[in-house]
Design a protein around this motif. Structure first.
Motif, PDB file in Angstrom:
ATOM      1  N   ALA A   1       0.848  -1.192   0.000  1.00 28.21           N
ATOM      2  CA  ALA A   1       0.000   0.000   0.000  1.00 28.21           C
ATOM      3  C   ALA A   1       0.883   1.241   0.000  1.00 28.21           C
ATOM      4  O   ALA A   1       2.000   1.215   0.525  1.00 28.21           O
ATOM      5  CB  ALA A   1      -0.928   0.014   1.215  1.00 28.21           C
ATOM      6  N   VAL A   2       0.360   2.332  -0.581  1.00 28.25           N
ATOM      7  CA  VAL A   2       1.090   3.597  -0.585  1.00 28.25           C
ATOM      8  C   VAL A   2       0.251   4.676   0.065  1.00 28.25           C
ATOM      9  O   VAL A   2      -0.975   4.661   0.013  1.00 28.25           O
ATOM     10  CB  VAL A   2       1.500   4.040  -2.006  1.00 28.25           C
TER      11      VAL A   2
ATOM     12  N   SER B   1      -0.139  13.996   0.251  1.00 31.43           N
ATOM     13  CA  SER B   1      -1.301  14.875   0.276  1.00 31.43           C
ATOM     14  C   SER B   1      -2.418  14.390   1.199  1.00 31.43           C
ATOM     15  O   SER B   1      -3.404  15.095   1.395  1.00 31.43           O
ATOM     16  CB  SER B   1      -1.864  15.028  -1.139  1.00 31.43           C
ATOM     17  N   GLY B   2      -2.286  13.181   1.755  1.00 31.68           N
ATOM     18  CA  GLY B   2      -3.397  12.682   2.558  1.00 31.68           C
ATOM     19  C   GLY B   2      -3.002  11.590   3.526  1.00 31.68           C
ATOM     20  O   GLY B   2      -1.824  11.283   3.689  1.00 31.68           O
ATOM     21  N   SER B   3      -4.019  11.024   4.168  1.00 26.42           N
ATOM     22  CA  SER B   3      -3.788   9.974   5.158  1.00 26.42           C
ATOM     23  C   SER B   3      -4.203   8.595   4.690  1.00 26.42           C
ATOM     24  O   SER B   3      -3.893   7.602   5.336  1.00 26.42           O
ATOM     25  CB  SER B   3      -4.553  10.304   6.444  1.00 26.42           C
ATOM     26  N   ARG B   4      -4.933   8.519   3.574  1.00 29.73           N
ATOM     27  CA  ARG B   4      -5.433   7.220   3.141  1.00 29.73           C
ATOM     28  C   ARG B   4      -4.303   6.348   2.615  1.00 29.73           C
ATOM     29  O   ARG B   4      -3.304   6.844   2.095  1.00 29.73           O
ATOM     30  CB  ARG B   4      -6.475   7.387   2.047  1.00 29.73           C
ATOM     31  N   LEU B   5      -4.487   5.038   2.741  1.00 34.84           N
ATOM     32  CA  LEU B   5      -3.606   4.064   2.110  1.00 34.84           C
ATOM     33  C   LEU B   5      -4.322   3.491   0.896  1.00 34.84           C
ATOM     34  O   LEU B   5      -5.488   3.106   0.995  1.00 34.84           O
ATOM     35  CB  LEU B   5      -3.248   2.928   3.063  1.00 34.84           C
ATOM     36  N   THR B   6      -3.628   3.425  -0.225  1.00 37.33           N
ATOM     37  CA  THR B   6      -4.140   2.773  -1.431  1.00 37.33           C
ATOM     38  C   THR B   6      -3.443   1.435  -1.550  1.00 37.33           C
ATOM     39  O   THR B   6      -2.218   1.378  -1.636  1.00 37.33           O
ATOM     40  CB  THR B   6      -3.879   3.631  -2.678  1.00 37.33           C
TER      41      THR B   6
END
Lengths: 110, 114
Positions: free
Chosen positions: A89-90, A94-99
């Motif tokens: 995951a990355v 710019s944010g806190s989400r993991l993709t």
């Protein structure tokens, strides 16, 4: 849009047969790249975080490495208990989400 | 610590019924995330909270989905009305200081809508 592609989808190894899993990514500024292990019927379990190209982390038979475009999870002399799905995951700056990627299902035969 | 606790572990419901999934994050963690996992789409972020406030709900599929976090120790994900395509494993995860140390995931709720 952040993207993560893992290969292969599935990998079968004999006990002791070393190999590597690949995680290719595109992200608009990398804050961190994460590796997780997921066993059937359970939630993903955190393994490593890598922050910059050239960084390496090790844990028992696992070693994770990072370049500007991909990460590898090297498995040295695997054992049957290493059988699981490994997720990459990355997280963008710019944010806190993991993709997350789709994962590699690893099977180690005795 | 007992980790992230989700309930129920399994839920089978009929199409059109309301479903509520529950999550108790790790004490002291200030971020809470709801993910959905399917064979087709893998792990998808639905929504996340920081200090009990929803920050990003762009992953919520449609208005049938709603999430709340009334306090630091409890969150719910509600689907009303449920549809067969909602069948998936729903994970809750929590973290502290954004994701510096990675998320801690719960064991998930396997939802089947028939």
């Amino acid at each position: 849009e952040d993207q993560v592609t893992q290969s292969p989808e599935a990998l079968r190894l004999q006990e002791g047969e070393s190999s590597s899993l690949n995680c290719s990514y595109t992200v608009s500024g990398l804050r961190g790249l994460f590796w997780y292990r997921q066993d059937p019927g359970k939630g993903p379990e955190f393994l490593f975080t890598l922050y910059s190209a050239g960084e390496e982390k090790e844990k028992e038979r696992l070693k994770a490495t990072l370049t500007k475009k991909e990460s590898f999870l090297h498995i040295t002399a695997p054992k049957p208990e290493d059988s699981a799905t490994y997720l990459c995951a990355v997280q963008a700056t710019s944010g806190s989400r993991l993709t997350f990627g789709e994962g590699t299902q690893l099977t180690v035969n005795p | 610590d007992a980790g992230v606790i989700q309930s129920p572990r399994h839920e089978v419901t009929e199409m059109g019924q309301e479903v509520t999934l529950r999550c108790k994050p790790i004490s002291g963690h200030d971020y809470l995330f709801w993910y959905r996992q399917t064979m087709m789409r893998g792990l998808e972020l639905l929504i996340y909270f920081n200090n009990n406030v929803p920050i990003d709900d762009s992953g919520m599929p449609e208005d049938r989905f709603s999430a709340k976090m009334p306090n630091a120790s409890f969150s719910t994900l509600k689907i009303q009305p449920s549809e067969p395509r909602d069948s998936a494993v729903y994970f809750c995860a929590s973290s502290e200081r954004r994701t510096a140390y990675g998320y801690t995931f719960g064991s998930g709720t396997r939802l089947t809508v028939v």
